[in-house]
Enzyme design. Structure first.
Site, PDB file in Angstrom:
ATOM      1  N   ASP A 235       2.619   5.676  -6.586  1.00 21.66           N
ATOM      2  CA  ASP A 235       3.997   5.158  -5.510  1.00 21.66           C
ATOM      3  C   ASP A 235       5.106   5.644  -6.922  1.00 21.66           C
ATOM      4  O   ASP A 235       6.478   6.247  -6.177  1.00 21.66           O
ATOM      5  CB  ASP A 235       3.829   4.153  -5.134  1.00 21.66           C
ATOM      6  CG  ASP A 235       2.974   3.953  -3.984  1.00 21.66           C
ATOM      7  OD1 ASP A 235       2.940   5.460  -3.512  1.00 21.66           O
ATOM      8  OD2 ASP A 235       2.256   3.438  -4.068  1.00 21.66           O
TER       9      ASP A 235
ATOM     10  N   HIS B 108       0.851  -1.127  -0.275  1.00 17.59           N
ATOM     11  CA  HIS B 108      -0.146  -0.131  -0.247  1.00 17.59           C
ATOM     12  C   HIS B 108       1.460   1.258   0.116  1.00 17.59           C
ATOM     13  O   HIS B 108       1.523   1.259  -0.506  1.00 17.59           O
ATOM     14  CB  HIS B 108      -1.034   0.341   1.297  1.00 17.59           C
ATOM     15  CG  HIS B 108      -2.037   0.629   1.572  1.00 17.59           C
ATOM     16  ND1 HIS B 108      -2.490   1.275   0.555  1.00 17.59           N
ATOM     17  CD2 HIS B 108      -2.929   1.076   1.884  1.00 17.59           C
ATOM     18  CE1 HIS B 108      -3.709   2.278   1.121  1.00 17.59           C
ATOM     19  NE2 HIS B 108      -3.579   2.452   1.743  1.00 17.59           N
TER      20      HIS B 108
ATOM     21  N   HIS C  20      -1.905  -1.972  -9.892  1.00 15.33           N
ATOM     22  CA  HIS C  20      -2.935  -1.462  -9.078  1.00 15.33           C
ATOM     23  C   HIS C  20      -4.665  -2.574  -9.360  1.00 15.33           C
ATOM     24  O   HIS C  20      -4.564  -3.064  -9.538  1.00 15.33           O
ATOM     25  CB  HIS C  20      -3.223  -0.225  -9.345  1.00 15.33           C
ATOM     26  CG  HIS C  20      -3.810   0.072  -8.364  1.00 15.33           C
ATOM     27  ND1 HIS C  20      -5.307   0.140  -7.888  1.00 15.33           N
ATOM     28  CD2 HIS C  20      -3.226   0.981  -7.676  1.00 15.33           C
ATOM     29  CE1 HIS C  20      -5.484   1.352  -7.054  1.00 15.33           C
ATOM     30  NE2 HIS C  20      -4.358   1.600  -6.951  1.00 15.33           N
TER      31      HIS C  20
END
Ligand SMILES: CC(C)(COP(=O)(O)OP(=O)(O)OC[C@H]1O[C@@H](n2cnc3c(N)ncnc32)[C@H](O)[C@@H]1OP(=O)(O)O)[C@@H](O)C(=O)NCCC(=O)NCCS
Length: 369
Positions: free
Chosen positions: A306, A215, A254
């Site tokens: 990210d 995460h 994802h």
């Protein structure tokens, strides 16, 4: 007994008006506004207002919320003492989780409310900046009330006012990550508040969940990978070697987006622009090579939020172990809004598990085993 769904994939556990993650079309929408259109325009404070009050603020409303946020930046005495007591080599996410928990000791079973949301949101940057200063042997820097959320965090971290470019880049990041549907940390926050616990407990759950590398923790791992690669021309071989060993390349893939994460598109632009402005284009170039290699070998895995945030932070001079905490600074707006929403229409979240253990064993007394 309903079917077991590993990872609860595809299960709808709440209705929300706060954000839509449109995985098929690569769109993120905040209360009806497509974020790709607004990320460069809006301030974090505007997003927080949109989330907490349900509409974009007019000027007096925005000024009012900004004043409330900047007036709530200090820590309670107990939280400041807890911060001082923590070891200097602690992980900042652990520090954040612990200090927020201490901030909440006087709020036992208090209903979630906007003033608490403002208080806990405002205090995150103070905790992180003060911890970073202390571990360097420096005094904490007092917040400056006239600075916005992004600018003030950078100011408290370094003791000098950041350039408008850096503030803008950080603000865009804070806007982009402020909410994201039923992500893992939001889910854990909702589970906690759904027992009629308090907001601080729910945020503490959320921080613990965000920390994991699948995460929010991925951005720090991305930077470690970029540093390990070191030069753009080494990227291809190193990524191929990782894939060959079935390692996950952090910052790709994802659960919901089946096309490019719209936040990655914006951060890619920021990474390149910041690289040019600061003379550190190398981090963008390495990232591009990693992305190209992934494209060839794993065409279904796109960069997520990210991936490019790592190089952006690094070029801003932010220490690697503050990357995930900054994600938390941003996500506070969404977590707290989702808690208010859950509470307003609450039902205990209590899924089932399928028992797959032995059906019936005979108890054997301890001295006969
Ligand atoms: C985000 C993530 C957890 C989503 O995973 P998920 O929907 O549960 O998908 P799975 O973990 O089941 O992965 C599906 C397949 O893609 C592969 N895969 C997924 N992400 C991968 C990555 N980053 N690198 C290499 N392979 C990856 C898995 O190995 C798996 O392959 P397999 O079916 O051959 O075993 C996953 O993509 C991941 O671990 N990414 C890296 C961590 C990261 O960047 N997290 C931040 C998310 S915003």
């Amino acid at each position: 007994m309903p079917d077991y769904v590993p990872g609860l994939e595809g299960i709808v556990a709440a209705q929300t008006e706060i954000s839509l993650v449109d995985g098929a079309n690569g769109r993120l929408v905040y209360r009806g506004y497509v974020i790709a259109d607004l990320a460069e325009e809006m301030s974090f404070e505007e997003v927080a207002h949109l989330f907490w009050f349900g509409h974009l603020p007019n000027r007096p409303e925005l000024d009012g919320l900004a004043a409330e946020l900047s007036g709530s930046r200090s820590l309670t005495q107990a939280a400041a003492a807890a911060l001082d007591a923590l070891p200097k080599d602690a992980d900042p996410m652990d520090v954040l989780r612990s200090v927020v928990s201490v901030q909440g000791v006087r709020h036992r079973l208090e209903k979630p409310n906007v003033p608490a949301a403002i208080h806990v949101t405002a205090s995150f940057p103070t905790v992180l900046a003060a911890f970073h200063r202390r571990r360097q042997g420096l005094d904490p820097v007092k917040p400056r009330p006239e600075l916005g959320h992004a600018a003030n965090y950078l100011y408290m971290l370094t003791g000098t006012e950041a350039s408008p470019d850096l503030v803008r880049a950080l603000n865009t990041y804070l806007v982009l990550l402020a909410d994201h549907g039923m992500n893992a940390s939001t889910f854990s926050a909702r589970v906690t508040i759904a027992t009629l616990s308090d907001m601080y407990s729910a945020i503490t759950s959320a921080i613990g969940t965000l920390k994991g590398p699948l995460h929010g923790g991925a951005n720090e791992r991305v930077m470690e990978t970029l540093l390990e690669i070191g030069e753009a021309d080494r990227a291809r071989d190193m990524i191929n070697a990782k894939l060959k060993q079935h390692e996950r390349v952090m910052g790709f893939g994802h659960r919901v987006y089946k096309t490019e994460d719209p936040r990655a598109t914006i951060l890619r632009r920021h990474s390149e622009a910041l690289g040019r402005r600061t003379g550190q284009l190398k981090w963008y170039e390495i990232s591009r090579e990693v992305e190209k290699t992934m494209r060839e070998d794993k065409p279904d895995l796109y960069p997520n939020v990210d991936f490019y945030s790592a190089s952006v932070y690094h070029m801003m001079g932010i220490p690697i172990d503050q990357f995930t905490p900054i994600f938390a600074i941003s996500r506070m707006a969404g977590w707290t809004a989702q808690l208010l929403e859950q509470y307003a229409n609450n039902r205990l979240i209590r899924p089932e598990s399928e028992y797959v253990g032995p059906p019936s064993l005979k108890y054997v007394p301890i001295d006969k085993r």
